[in-house]
Design an enzyme around this catalytic site. Structure first.
Site, PDB file in Angstrom:
ATOM      1  CB  VAL A 127      -3.824  -2.144 -26.340  1.00  0.00           C
ATOM      2  CG1 VAL A 127      -3.163  -3.073 -25.344  1.00  0.00           C
ATOM      3  CG2 VAL A 127      -3.988  -2.836 -27.682  1.00  0.00           C
ATOM      4  CB  CYS A 128      -6.077  -1.267 -21.058  1.00  0.00           C
ATOM      5  SG  CYS A 128      -5.793  -0.565 -19.433  1.00  0.00           S
TER       6      CYS A 128
END
Lengths: 124, 95, 136
Positions: free
Chosen positions: C84-85
């Site tokens: 997840v960024c």
């Protein structure tokens, strides 16, 4: 992270105007990350994406960061392959003089070749 | 070298027009999500003999288009979508 | 000529939140299909609004699909690398234990099957995958 040991060509097609959506900013983030990891980056502005390059932007009026200021520093990150779609400029009655960035004005045919020669394409 | 393009917005977004303007002979276009509405009527854009057009079966069924689809556009299911990605060297997604 | 390609390494990038557009559901079905066909996922990368797919704090009606739970199960079952960024995640309230402690937030919302990391992981994925596909 597994080792990064080879350079690939990442092309970013940025097709959205700034501020109205976050796509323009996301394009920039991907481009910068690719450059930091020493990949070859092609940064292509087409469609409403060419509006990102207009001079005299000041997004403090909408509590946002002025995107064009960041775009003007792309060369500091080693991103020199910047392309602007000439048809998109023409359709919006814009000329290179309206833009804050010096970049290659290219045809759709040239963009097609750049895309074909890329290892991965982010089309935002 | 060939590229698979996916188009996932309805024709009114005019993404197909832009997509086809940078496409090369031997590339393919797969319509997914609202992109499958392209398959409902014949248009000049779809009469491009250098490009193969496909549409995603699950999205056609969901939208009541399975019997309204143009014969010239081949239907694939999600497995076929994966196969198309494998058969082409690159993927460009238009959304 | 394609017969020679037995196994292809995919990276699937998800740009959209579930329930708002169909894109995340398309990405899920694509990921499942490629695994069923014997291909590999090098990495799932959730970017922008796509980070909402990794929240564990969601409740949906019984006749609705819980996409976050579907992703979580798939990632766990297939032991997928799911990233997840970080810049997208923390401003949208997708918080892991480390971020929660650092900013004294008192809660964790990220499913334990995914991890928060930087965009470098996306670039790494473009280098090490055979195909990168984006859903948005």
């Amino acid at each position: 992270m597994s080792e990064i040991n080879s350079s690939k060509t990442v092309s970013i097609i940025s097709r959205q105007a700034p501020y109205g959506s976050n796509r323009a900013h996301q394009s920039l983030d991907i481009a910068l990350a690719a450059a930091v990891f020493e990949q070859a980056v092609n940064y292509i502005f087409m469609g409403d994406g060419v509006y990102q390059l207009l001079g005299n932007q000041n997004a403090t009026s909408i509590q946002s960061k002025t995107l064009v200021n960041a775009l003007e520093t792309l060369d500091l990150y080693g991103i020199e392959s910047i392309f602007i779609d000439s048809q998109s400029l023409r359709e919006r009655n814009l000329t290179p003089k309206d833009l804050a960035l010096n970049a290659s004005i290219v045809s759709r045919g040239e963009i097609a070749k750049i895309v074909r020669a890329s290892d991965s394409v982010f089309n935002l | 070298m060939s590229t698979l393009h996916t188009v996932s917005k309805a024709p009114s977004f005019r993404l197909l027009e832009t997509c086809l303007s940078i496409i090369q002979a031997g590339d393919a276009v797969l319509f997914i999500e609202d992109g499958v509405y392209h398959c409902q009527q014949s248009t000049e854009l779809l009469r491009n003999s250098e490009v193969k057009f496909y549409c995603l079966r699950e999205d056609l069924i969901a939208r009541g288009l399975i019997d309204r689809k143009l014969d010239t556009i081949e239907t694939v299911n999600t497995q076929g979508f994966v196969d198309l990605c494998v058969q082409h060297d690159g993927i460009v997604n238009w959304f | 000529m394609y017969g020679a390609i037995l196994n292809v390494k995919f990276t699937v990038v998800v740009h959209s939140a579930p329930y708002s557009t169909q894109a995340a559901a398309s990405a899920y079905r694509f990921t499942k299909a490629l695994l069923e066909q014997g291909h590999d996922v090098y990495r799932l990368f959730f970017f922008g609004d796509g980070v909402h797919n990794t929240s564990k704090l969601t409740v949906v009606a019984q006749d609705d699909t819980n996409w976050q739970q579907q992703w979580d199960k798939l990632i766990e079952l297939q032991k997928l690398d799911s990233v997840v960024c970080v810049t997208s995640a923390i401003k949208r309230g997708i918080i892991d234990e480390a971020e929660s402690a650092r900013h004294e937030l008192g809660a964790v919302s990220l499913s334990s099957s995914s991890e928060i990391s930087g965009l470098g992981q996306l670039i790494d994925a473009t280098i090490n995958s055979d195909r990168v596909i984006n859903f948005g």
